[in-house]
Design a protein around this motif. Sequence first.
Motif, PDB file in Angstrom:
ATOM      1  N   GLU A  67      50.053  50.857  57.955  1.00 21.98           N
ATOM      2  CA  GLU A  67      48.864  50.613  57.548  1.00 21.98           C
ATOM      3  C   GLU A  67      47.770  50.864  58.207  1.00 21.98           C
ATOM      4  N   VAL A  68      46.716  51.481  57.818  1.00 25.05           N
ATOM      5  CA  VAL A  68      45.481  51.685  58.397  1.00 25.05           C
ATOM      6  C   VAL A  68      44.539  50.704  57.936  1.00 25.05           C
ATOM      7  N   SER A  69      43.778  49.818  58.880  1.00 23.38           N
ATOM      8  CA  SER A  69      43.448  48.588  58.576  1.00 23.38           C
ATOM      9  C   SER A  69      41.866  48.428  59.549  1.00 23.38           C
ATOM     10  N   GLU A  70      41.055  47.705  58.901  1.00 24.57           N
ATOM     11  CA  GLU A  70      39.738  47.113  59.779  1.00 24.57           C
ATOM     12  C   GLU A  70      39.875  45.516  60.049  1.00 24.57           C
ATOM     13  N   THR A  71      39.713  45.186  61.108  1.00 23.94           N
ATOM     14  CA  THR A  71      39.872  43.815  61.505  1.00 23.94           C
ATOM     15  C   THR A  71      38.306  43.464  61.903  1.00 23.94           C
ATOM     16  N   GLY A 105      38.520  46.101  45.506  1.00 26.51           N
ATOM     17  CA  GLY A 105      40.024  46.196  45.389  1.00 26.51           C
ATOM     18  C   GLY A 105      40.889  46.469  46.503  1.00 26.51           C
ATOM     19  N   GLN A 106      40.329  46.746  47.621  1.00 19.40           N
ATOM     20  CA  GLN A 106      41.166  46.845  48.820  1.00 19.40           C
ATOM     21  C   GLN A 106      41.900  45.696  49.324  1.00 19.40           C
ATOM     22  N   THR A 145      47.084  36.973  51.097  1.00 19.52           N
ATOM     23  CA  THR A 145      46.560  38.434  50.912  1.00 19.52           C
ATOM     24  C   THR A 145      45.883  38.367  49.343  1.00 19.52           C
ATOM     25  N   ALA A 146      44.575  38.957  49.345  1.00 20.82           N
ATOM     26  CA  ALA A 146      43.865  39.129  48.282  1.00 20.82           C
ATOM     27  C   ALA A 146      42.903  40.366  48.289  1.00 20.82           C
ATOM     28  N   ILE A 205      41.505  44.182  56.817  1.00 18.92           N
ATOM     29  CA  ILE A 205      41.202  45.073  55.465  1.00 18.92           C
ATOM     30  C   ILE A 205      42.099  46.277  55.491  1.00 18.92           C
ATOM     31  N   ILE A 206      42.891  46.534  54.552  1.00 21.55           N
ATOM     32  CA  ILE A 206      43.793  47.742  54.381  1.00 21.55           C
ATOM     33  C   ILE A 206      43.017  48.635  53.880  1.00 21.55           C
TER      34      ILE A 206
END
Length: 359
Positions: free
Chosen positions: A46-50, A222-223, A237-238, A275-276
């Motif tokens: 997964e590519v995500s922002e933290t 929606g992400q 998770t939402a 955030i995925i």
Amino acid sequence: MKSFMLLFIAAWLLSGCGKDQKDEAAEVQVRSVKITTAVSVAQDIEVSETALGRIIDPVAATIGAEVPGRVESVLVDAGVAVSKGQLLAVLDDADAKSAVAKAEAELKRLQAQQQAQRSLVNRYQDMIEKNFISKTVLEQAQAQLDVLQQGEQAAEAGLNQARNNLQRTRIISPVAGRVEQRLIAAGDYIGLGKPMFSIAAGKRLIVSIPLPETRAAHIEKGQMVRLHLAGATKPITAPITDLTPMVGRSNAFEARVEIDNPGHWRPGASVTAEIITDHHNGAVMVPEECVVLRPAGSVIYRITGNIAHAVPVTTGVHSDGRIELISGLAAGEVIAAEGAAYLSDGAQVEVHNTDGVKP
């Protein structure tokens, strides 16, 4: 004598050559670099922002004083669950009761005057029909009745206001929830609008996540977002439900995630949000220590036999101590791990693995 000297010189030269050969062999042995190896693997990542978010209660209420007065009693404290309409505190109502009594008396006076004036108007109307008085007298009496009717309406409004103020001396919770703060004590004199209680409903929460404007192109409604609360055993998770339309003064925008409270999340707490933004299927991943930065760029050392071969690579996402390789290497390759930073292309290696991986 000459023969003896020649033999001595020859023996000395032979002994020197033997020593050089031994030193050279020892030097070759030293050049072998001790390393461990790893194997590149293919995996879905997964590519995500933290970012650090904060919990907000969208229906939280700060209850302020609607009338000034002295606090007579406080019935709840911080941390107590309250229902909608529950009595929280009581203010001294002596002045409010006096105002109600005064307004009631004024209304009764005007009603009595209006009744008398209405009777007078009716009597004048009979007298007009018999031509006992002029029409002007009747008009003046009717005008006075209109003034009294307007005064009665104003008195009724004043009475309603006084009764409302009396009711406002009883501090009622407008929502069901939990008292987060109690800001008053019995005996305090409070002015109009002074905060008294802070109540959080806590059933439905919003997590506000500030993000730099440079990431705006990667964040969409929606992400999915993983929310980690300190001390919680499992993340929630939402999806992102809303994005602020404009960048604020801090050069940041805000992503909002609306969730049901699992029971122990409280407004104001900090939350770590992942955030995925993308998925990379079958990405080639290697341990971070395998990637070595050289002046020409990043390289990986592929191990064949006991020789290291430098392979230029392009890196991507970092995830859990591993780096994605976008180009340069396929999955299943044996590569240098610990000690890779000391290698050069073509260097001899001596593998000392603890996990059984062999070149």
